[in-house]
Design an enzyme around this catalytic site. Structure first.
Site, PDB file in Angstrom:
ATOM      1  N   HIS A 205     -47.684 -27.872   8.675  1.00 52.57           N
ATOM      2  CA  HIS A 205     -48.177 -28.698   7.572  1.00 52.57           C
ATOM      3  C   HIS A 205     -49.523 -29.340   7.881  1.00 52.57           C
ATOM      4  O   HIS A 205     -50.253 -29.711   6.972  1.00 52.57           O
ATOM      5  CB  HIS A 205     -47.147 -29.766   7.195  1.00 52.57           C
ATOM      6  CG  HIS A 205     -46.981 -30.851   8.197  1.00 52.57           C
ATOM      7  ND1 HIS A 205     -46.115 -30.760   9.262  1.00 52.57           N
ATOM      8  CD2 HIS A 205     -47.577 -32.066   8.306  1.00 52.57           C
ATOM      9  CE1 HIS A 205     -46.181 -31.874   9.971  1.00 52.57           C
ATOM     10  NE2 HIS A 205     -47.054 -32.670   9.423  1.00 52.57           N
ATOM     11  N   LYS A 209     -53.616 -30.074   5.438  1.00 50.27           N
ATOM     12  CA  LYS A 209     -54.278 -31.352   5.191  1.00 50.27           C
ATOM     13  C   LYS A 209     -55.752 -31.129   4.856  1.00 50.27           C
ATOM     14  O   LYS A 209     -56.436 -30.304   5.467  1.00 50.27           O
ATOM     15  CB  LYS A 209     -54.132 -32.274   6.403  1.00 50.27           C
ATOM     16  CG  LYS A 209     -52.693 -32.740   6.623  1.00 50.27           C
ATOM     17  CD  LYS A 209     -52.605 -33.701   7.798  1.00 50.27           C
ATOM     18  CE  LYS A 209     -51.169 -34.174   7.989  1.00 50.27           C
ATOM     19  NZ  LYS A 209     -50.717 -35.044   6.886  1.00 50.27           N
ATOM     20  N   GLU A 243     -48.126 -41.611  17.165  1.00 49.17           N
ATOM     21  CA  GLU A 243     -47.166 -42.145  16.200  1.00 49.17           C
ATOM     22  C   GLU A 243     -46.718 -43.522  16.661  1.00 49.17           C
ATOM     23  O   GLU A 243     -46.560 -43.755  17.861  1.00 49.17           O
ATOM     24  CB  GLU A 243     -45.957 -41.216  16.076  1.00 49.17           C
ATOM     25  CG  GLU A 243     -46.279 -39.830  15.567  1.00 49.17           C
ATOM     26  CD  GLU A 243     -45.038 -38.960  15.458  1.00 49.17           C
ATOM     27  OE1 GLU A 243     -44.446 -38.920  14.367  1.00 49.17           O
ATOM     28  OE2 GLU A 243     -44.668 -38.339  16.460  1.00 49.17           O
ATOM     29  N   ASP A 262     -42.931 -30.241  20.477  1.00 49.57           N
ATOM     30  CA  ASP A 262     -42.855 -30.695  19.093  1.00 49.57           C
ATOM     31  C   ASP A 262     -44.224 -30.755  18.428  1.00 49.57           C
ATOM     32  O   ASP A 262     -44.350 -30.496  17.231  1.00 49.57           O
ATOM     33  CB  ASP A 262     -42.190 -32.072  19.039  1.00 49.57           C
ATOM     34  CG  ASP A 262     -41.891 -32.523  17.622  1.00 49.57           C
ATOM     35  OD1 ASP A 262     -41.449 -31.689  16.812  1.00 49.57           O
ATOM     36  OD2 ASP A 262     -42.104 -33.717  17.316  1.00 49.57           O
ATOM     37  N   HIS A 267     -49.333 -28.147  16.282  1.00 50.39           N
ATOM     38  CA  HIS A 267     -50.374 -28.925  15.614  1.00 50.39           C
ATOM     39  C   HIS A 267     -51.659 -29.014  16.436  1.00 50.39           C
ATOM     40  O   HIS A 267     -52.750 -28.696  15.958  1.00 50.39           O
ATOM     41  CB  HIS A 267     -49.877 -30.342  15.325  1.00 50.39           C
ATOM     42  CG  HIS A 267     -48.667 -30.398  14.459  1.00 50.39           C
ATOM     43  ND1 HIS A 267     -48.382 -29.466  13.486  1.00 50.39           N
ATOM     44  CD2 HIS A 267     -47.649 -31.298  14.401  1.00 50.39           C
ATOM     45  CE1 HIS A 267     -47.261 -29.777  12.882  1.00 50.39           C
ATOM     46  NE2 HIS A 267     -46.788 -30.883  13.415  1.00 50.39           N
ATOM     47  N   LYS A 365     -45.019 -40.977  20.963  1.00 45.00           N
ATOM     48  CA  LYS A 365     -44.307 -41.866  20.050  1.00 45.00           C
ATOM     49  C   LYS A 365     -44.338 -43.287  20.593  1.00 45.00           C
ATOM     50  O   LYS A 365     -44.539 -43.511  21.780  1.00 45.00           O
ATOM     51  CB  LYS A 365     -42.862 -41.388  19.871  1.00 45.00           C
ATOM     52  CG  LYS A 365     -42.764 -40.051  19.139  1.00 45.00           C
ATOM     53  CD  LYS A 365     -41.319 -39.698  18.844  1.00 45.00           C
ATOM     54  CE  LYS A 365     -41.230 -38.410  18.033  1.00 45.00           C
ATOM     55  NZ  LYS A 365     -41.825 -38.547  16.680  1.00 45.00           N
TER      56      LYS A 365
END
Length: 513
Positions: A205, A209, A243, A262, A267, A365
């Site tokens: 995804h 963007k 994040e 992940d 990405h 994170k």
């Protein structure tokens, strides 16, 4: 090209596909597996409504949900309605909703139930007549990869993978594309054993963007940037995805996967490829992928992974004024888990353009803020005709592409401070999408779903890119597997000390977004 055409506003770099804008999908439908998941509820269903609201879906578009629920069609419609009302980007319009919802169907069942897939086939075929889908179907597998094989085999068994004359069948799969090179190859063999390679759409995804796509415009539509986009002028590149949340109840998925698998494998390595690639012949899928694959093939690790990688695991701390627990205290996490929630890599690219320029990738994170950015940091000027005191605090020029949030581009450079003395200080010049354009940016899934329905594949990585990415990450994962527990770092900070030490060894520091 004549001067007259240029003067009239013709853009020689414009993507030829734009000539047929707006791009509207022809007759088609979608079967959505995993309709009860967060992704379907928060992203996919709202994106489908937003596309319909923008007039980009055909009037007879159909959406078939498949899940282990005892629902009727109207129950599924209520699930979609609730998701749209809560998460859709565009305003709710009753007429749009009424037409869209007439094409909703639901098939109850589990993935290993042949009877359920026979009913699915009957439903899809009926929609060809009822809604005029033309036999065109996309199968969206928003499910764990462990079920891909079963679903693909069932779709093939009941004849749903075979398109008729003039129609198409496509499959959409979400990351992760395996957990290492071996599993990625096995997964690819399963999917492409049922669907032709050109009919397989792997969703990342981030590539949908607007800011990521604008990176290509920044580089190749502007003469001022490309001449300095190389090792002669660039000191290093930092690519960050931070994040401020924890695992958010995803222990079952996240533990054992970790930050590198992940985020970095897909990405961040995709962002690296777009940042470092050569200019493609065109922006068609074949040419764009060829340049990305060249870059990924040229990526190398420094010799000593102990000095070129860092990993961490968030501990308890303060996040936005709230006290939060550490990773090992999260529900569902084993107390001896060695899964990293922070990962950083230093990579090199063996090419004439980038020889000697390190690329630093980091993700984590429970960091200080939510931000994704690409920072191209330039070398210092070889000579400064100023006194030492005039430029004592002067940093390095940088171009920062902000992917999220507050999408835009920032340039950092030195400028004279107003006054009688010559004093130079770092300043920034900022471009924000929200301020520069009246059009609102579509969500990434809007663009990607529409591209699937149109059969437009430039933003979707092929299996060659996926395998090259795993070749880059696998040696790091193998090294980390022998190192025991990751270093702890406090929630709300910017990662473990070992990540800062990795940069200090090179005489550099991480950017503070």
């Amino acid at each position: 090209m004549t001067p007259a055409r240029v003067a009239q506003g013709h853009n020689p770099l414009r993507d030829p596909r734009d000539k047929r804008l707006p791009r509207i999908a022809g007759p088609c439908g979608m079967v959505l597996f995993g309709v009860t998941g967060d992704l379907a509820r928060k992203k996919l269903m709202p994106a489908i409504y937003d596309l319909a609201n923008r007039g980009l879906l055909p009037p007879g578009f159909s959406l078939v949900g498949f899940a282990r629920r005892d629902w009727a069609d109207q129950d599924f419609g209520k699930v979609v309605y609730d998701a749209v009302k809560q998460y859709a980007r565009t305003p709710f319009r009753e007429d749009v909703w009424r037409n869209l919802s007439e094409g909703f169907r639901f098939v109850p069942g589990v993935f290993d139930d042949p009877a359920a897939f026979d009913l699915l086939a009957e439903t899809v075929h009926a929609l060809e007549t009822e809604r005029g889908t033309g036999g065109n179907q996309a199968f969206y597998l928003s499910i764990p990869p462990a079920f891909f094989s079963t679903v693909c085999e069932q779709l093939e068994r009941c004849g749903l993978t075979k398109a008729g004359d003039g129609s198409w069948r496509r499959v959409v799969i979400e990351k992760p594309f395996g957990h290492d090179l071996k599993s990625a190859r096995e997964l690819n063999a399963i999917v492409e054993g049922v669907f032709p390679p050109d009919s397989v759409f792997r969703i990342d995804h981030y590539l949908g963007k607007e800011t990521v796509q604008n990176l290509l415009a920044l580089r190749f539509a502007n003469q001022m940037f490309e001449p300095v986009w190389n090792a002669n002028y660039v000191d290093h590149v930092q690519i960050t995805m931070a994040e401020d949340i924890g695992i958010a109840g995803r222990a079952g998925y996240y533990d054992g996967i970790g930050a590198a698998r992940d985020v970095i494998q897909n990405h961040l390595l995709q962002l690296l490829a777009l940042t470092a690639m050569e200019e493609p012949v065109s922006f068609d899928a074949e040419h764009l992928r060829a340049e990305k694959e060249k870059v990924l093939s040229a990526v190398r690790h420094p010799h000593d992974l102990s000095k070129a990688t860092a990993r961490g695991q968030y501990a308890a701390g303060w996040q936005g004024g709230d006290q939060v627990i550490g990773y090992l205290e999260e529900e569902g996490i084993k107390p001896d888990s060695t899964t990293e929630t922070y990962a950083a890599l230093k990579l090199e690219i063996d090419s004439r353009r980038w020889a000697g320029v390190p690329f630093y990738l980091r993700t984590g994170k429970r960091l200080g803020k939510r931000v994704t950015e690409i920072a191209v940091v330039f070398k210092r000027a070889p000579h400064l005709p100023f006194s030492h005191t005039a430029t004592e605090e002067l940093g390095q020029n940088a171009i920062v592409i902000r992917v999220q949030p507050d999408e835009g581009i920032t340039m950092r450079f030195g400028a004279k401070v107003p006054g009688a003395q010559m004093e130079v200080r770092d300043v920034t010049m900022d471009f924000g999408y929200g301020r520069a354009f009246t059009e609102s940016s579509p969500e990434a899934y809007e663009r990607l779903i529409l591209d699937v329905l149109l059969g437009d594949p430039p933003l979707f990585p092929r299996h060659e890119e996926v395998e090259l990415s795993w070749k880059i990450l696998d040696p790091v994962e193998e090294y980390w597997a022998k190192q025991g527990r990751p270093d702890p770092y406090p929630s709300g900070g910017w990662g473990p000390e070992c990540a800062d030490e990795m940069m200090r060894r090179d005489g550099r520091v991480w950017r503070m977004p």
